[in-house]
Design a protein around this motif. Structure first.
Motif, PDB file in Angstrom:
ATOM      1  N   LYS A 117       0.837  -1.204   0.000  1.00 53.91           N
ATOM      2  CA  LYS A 117       0.000   0.000   0.000  1.00 53.91           C
ATOM      3  C   LYS A 117       0.871   1.253   0.000  1.00 53.91           C
ATOM      4  O   LYS A 117       1.938   1.279   0.618  1.00 53.91           O
ATOM      5  N   VAL A 118       0.397   2.272  -0.697  1.00 53.60           N
ATOM      6  CA  VAL A 118       1.003   3.606  -0.665  1.00 53.60           C
ATOM      7  C   VAL A 118      -0.074   4.577  -0.213  1.00 53.60           C
ATOM      8  O   VAL A 118      -1.171   4.603  -0.794  1.00 53.60           O
ATOM      9  N   ASP A 119       0.236   5.332   0.842  1.00 57.75           N
ATOM     10  CA  ASP A 119      -0.756   6.241   1.439  1.00 57.75           C
ATOM     11  C   ASP A 119      -2.020   5.488   1.837  1.00 57.75           C
ATOM     12  O   ASP A 119      -3.148   6.000   1.710  1.00 57.75           O
ATOM     13  N   GLY A 120      -1.820   4.238   2.298  1.00 55.64           N
ATOM     14  CA  GLY A 120      -2.939   3.441   2.781  1.00 55.64           C
ATOM     15  C   GLY A 120      -3.759   2.761   1.715  1.00 55.64           C
ATOM     16  O   GLY A 120      -4.690   2.012   2.030  1.00 55.64           O
ATOM     17  N   GLU A 121      -3.437   2.983   0.441  1.00 61.79           N
ATOM     18  CA  GLU A 121      -4.204   2.399  -0.655  1.00 61.79           C
ATOM     19  C   GLU A 121      -3.369   1.355  -1.398  1.00 61.79           C
ATOM     20  O   GLU A 121      -2.214   1.625  -1.740  1.00 61.79           O
ATOM     21  N   PRO A 122      -3.954   0.155  -1.637  1.00 64.22           N
ATOM     22  CA  PRO A 122      -3.225  -0.859  -2.413  1.00 64.22           C
ATOM     23  C   PRO A 122      -2.883  -0.327  -3.806  1.00 64.22           C
ATOM     24  O   PRO A 122      -3.628   0.464  -4.376  1.00 64.22           O
ATOM     25  N   PHE A 123      -1.751  -0.750  -4.341  1.00 64.76           N
ATOM     26  CA  PHE A 123      -1.350  -0.312  -5.681  1.00 64.76           C
ATOM     27  C   PHE A 123      -1.196  -1.526  -6.593  1.00 64.76           C
ATOM     28  O   PHE A 123      -0.979  -2.653  -6.133  1.00 64.76           O
ATOM     29  N   GLU A 124      -1.347  -1.284  -7.864  1.00 67.65           N
ATOM     30  CA  GLU A 124      -1.324  -2.355  -8.855  1.00 67.65           C
ATOM     31  C   GLU A 124       0.025  -3.070  -8.853  1.00 67.65           C
ATOM     32  O   GLU A 124       1.080  -2.439  -8.838  1.00 67.65           O
ATOM     33  N   GLY A 125      -0.023  -4.406  -8.854  1.00 65.09           N
ATOM     34  CA  GLY A 125       1.187  -5.204  -8.882  1.00 65.09           C
ATOM     35  C   GLY A 125       1.850  -5.352  -7.525  1.00 65.09           C
ATOM     36  O   GLY A 125       2.940  -5.907  -7.436  1.00 65.09           O
ATOM     37  N   GLY A 126       1.195  -4.893  -6.455  1.00 64.99           N
ATOM     38  CA  GLY A 126       1.819  -4.926  -5.137  1.00 64.99           C
ATOM     39  C   GLY A 126       1.330  -6.041  -4.242  1.00 64.99           C
ATOM     40  O   GLY A 126       1.548  -5.988  -3.021  1.00 64.99           O
ATOM     41  N   ALA A 127       0.665  -7.044  -4.814  1.00 60.79           N
ATOM     42  CA  ALA A 127       0.132  -8.127  -3.986  1.00 60.79           C
ATOM     43  C   ALA A 127       0.447  -9.478  -4.614  1.00 60.79           C
ATOM     44  O   ALA A 127       0.584  -9.597  -5.835  1.00 60.79           O
ATOM     45  N   ALA A 128       0.573 -10.502  -3.750  1.00 59.61           N
ATOM     46  CA  ALA A 128       0.813 -11.868  -4.232  1.00 59.61           C
ATOM     47  C   ALA A 128       0.451 -12.842  -3.129  1.00 59.61           C
ATOM     48  O   ALA A 128       0.386 -12.480  -1.945  1.00 59.61           O
ATOM     49  N   GLU A 129       0.203 -14.081  -3.521  1.00 62.15           N
ATOM     50  CA  GLU A 129      -0.084 -15.145  -2.565  1.00 62.15           C
ATOM     51  C   GLU A 129       0.905 -16.285  -2.767  1.00 62.15           C
ATOM     52  O   GLU A 129       1.346 -16.551  -3.885  1.00 62.15           O
ATOM     53  N   ASP A 130       1.250 -16.925  -1.635  1.00 65.91           N
ATOM     54  CA  ASP A 130       2.153 -18.084  -1.660  1.00 65.91           C
ATOM     55  C   ASP A 130       3.456 -17.768  -2.393  1.00 65.91           C
ATOM     56  O   ASP A 130       3.981 -18.588  -3.156  1.00 65.91           O
TER      57      ASP A 130
ATOM     58  N   LEU B 210       5.580   5.096  -8.377  1.00 68.22           N
ATOM     59  CA  LEU B 210       6.108   4.589  -7.106  1.00 68.22           C
ATOM     60  C   LEU B 210       7.507   5.124  -6.775  1.00 68.22           C
ATOM     61  O   LEU B 210       8.004   4.895  -5.671  1.00 68.22           O
ATOM     62  N   LYS B 211       8.123   5.857  -7.698  1.00 65.34           N
ATOM     63  CA  LYS B 211       9.487   6.342  -7.487  1.00 65.34           C
ATOM     64  C   LYS B 211       9.588   7.163  -6.204  1.00 65.34           C
ATOM     65  O   LYS B 211       8.870   8.147  -6.017  1.00 65.34           O
ATOM     66  N   GLY B 212      10.489   6.728  -5.307  1.00 64.08           N
ATOM     67  CA  GLY B 212      10.757   7.482  -4.082  1.00 64.08           C
ATOM     68  C   GLY B 212       9.646   7.434  -3.051  1.00 64.08           C
ATOM     69  O   GLY B 212       9.767   8.061  -1.984  1.00 64.08           O
TER      70      GLY B 212
END
Length: 443
Positions: free
Chosen positions: A175-188, A230-232
């Motif tokens: 999450k960035v600023d409390g919000e999930p961002f694209e490509g930032g999640a995965a399982e197993d 997402l830079k920085g």
């Protein structure tokens, strides 16, 4: 045509070439006569157009061609007669810029001649070839690395803390600023701690984690991160630890050998020994090549063309400056003046380059089309998916072709010299060979 020498100073040459108007007219008439049988013009049969009309129609255009061809012919005749070989393309300029049709043409040609290069007694050169054999310890080390690469992971008992080198299986949401961002999640997701495959700092925060725990990781994306949004940025990752696994090196046995395409462990060891000895042989050749160049440098002396020396010194100074200033990627920097050290190194390189070229010329050594094609293919592999574009780029770029051809030619000349030289073998350990290679960088 008249050729008059105006400068002969060391390797510098300058000549005044005068082409008379009569010679130019004769050349134009010659070209018109060649073209006449094919010319068609209204009112005349093919090939029957009068020369006077042809001269009026095409004379001015052919005059330029005749002038260039005559000057080129004078230059070629000069080099054939005097035996000079220019170090670079001669500088040619017309010295009567107000020239008009009917005038003689005056041209100044300047160049630096390649020096007379002494022929070294190649058969009298004595060299030592270092020979290193692959010992059991080196083969065992290589086998150990293969086993590490083939390692698997076994689940640790529940409650074990994750250590550096362990594999953790995680679910995570970034999450960035409390919000999930694209490509930032995965399982197993299987993540090896210490592999540095995630954002810097991510894996360190999972050390000590246990199966079933939830860990919030806080990291900052690098300023040069690939995703613009997402830079920085600072981000949090909510991670659930589903398993902690310990590394389990593969057994060094026939099964491991089969994973790497060998029939059994003995065959794999033989392959490793052969590969290691190929590496040692390549290193030993580099050491022997340096020794050969040192001997040639000591025994053969001649003046080098100043223009080649200056260009090489500037290139060396520029390259070394960028090595000392790796943060400067482009060439937007002050001009770098070569030092005496750069000039000394440049003189050696130019002299040896000219000497090897002369030895290769006399021995009629050439780089074949197949050798060039193979070299280009090897370089093209560095651009997966763009190989065809790279081939086309090389085809249209003469300078790049020469850049690729030069080291192949040099190695072929070195091989030729080594065949003639007196070479004795000296068996050494791997460590002794490594020291010899390290010494190359220190010189």
């Amino acid at each position: 045509m008249q050729v008059t020498e105006t400068l002969n100073d060391g390797l510098k040459r300058s000549y005044k070439i005068t082409v008379s108007a009569a010679e130019l007219d004769a050349k134009v008439d010659e070209k018109l006569a060649e073209a006449q049988p094919q010319v068609e013009m209204k009112g005349f049969r093919k090939g029957k157009v009068p020369m006077a009309l042809l001269r009026k129609q095409f004379g001015k255009r052919l005059l330029g061609e005749a002038m260039q061809e005559t000057i080129d012919g004078a230059m070629n005749a000069h080099f054939e007669e005097c035996g000079d070989r220019p170090a670079l393309q001669p500088d040619v300029k017309v010295t009567n810029p107000d020239w008009k049709e009917g005038d003689d043409v005056e041209v100044e040609m300047s160049y630096e001649a390649l020096p007379e290069i002494p022929e070294p007694a190649l058969k009298e050169i004595a060299l030592e070839k270092l020979v290193a054999k692959a010992g059991e310890s080196e083969i065992d080390d290589a086998l150990g690395k293969l086993a590490e690469n083939a390692q698997s992971f076994a689940k640790r008992r529940k409650g074990s803390k994750a250590k550096d080198g362990d594999q953790v299986v995680i679910d995570f949401v970034g999450k960035v600023d409390g919000e999930p961002f694209e490509g930032g999640a995965a399982e197993d997701y299987p993540l090896v701690l210490g592999s540095q495959s995630f954002i810097p700092g991510f894996e360190d925060q999972l050390l000590g984690a246990k199966e079933g725990e939830e860990v919030t990781v806080t990291v900052s994306f690098p300023a040069d991160y690939g995703a613009e949004n997402l830079k920085g940025k600072e981000a949090t990752f909510d991670c659930t630890i589903k398993e902690v696994r310990a590394p389990k090196p593969a057994e060094i046995d026939d099964e491991l050998a089969k994973q790497f395409g060998a029939e059994d462990l003995a065959a794999l060891k033989a392959q490793i020994a052969e590969r290691l000895e190929d590496e040692y042989s390549g290193a030993a050749r580099a050491v022997m090549k340096r020794a050969l160049l040192d001997k040639l440098d000591e025994t053969v002396a001649f003046d080098v063309p100043p223009s080649l020396l200056e260009a090489e010194a500037k290139q060396i100074a520029h390259q070394l400056w960028h090595e000392d200033n790796p943060d400067v990627q482009g060439h937007d920097h002050p001009e770098i003046e070569p030092t005496d050290e750069h000039l000394t190194l440049a003189e050696r390189r130019v002299r040896l380059g000219l000497l090897l070229a002369e030895i290769g010329r006399k021995a009629e050594i050439e780089v074949s089309d197949n050798e060039m094609t193979q070299a280009v293919m090897n370089q093209a592999r560095q651009y997966p998916g763009q190989e065809q574009q790279f081939f086309e780029f090389v085809r249209q770029n003469q300078a790049l072709q020469q850049q690729i051809r030069a080291p192949i030619f040099e190695d072929k000349v070195v091989d030729y010299i080594l065949e003639l030289a007196e070479v004795t073998e000296k068996e050494v350990s791997k460590e002794e060979l490594e020291k010899a290679v390290e010494a190359l960088d220190e010189e």
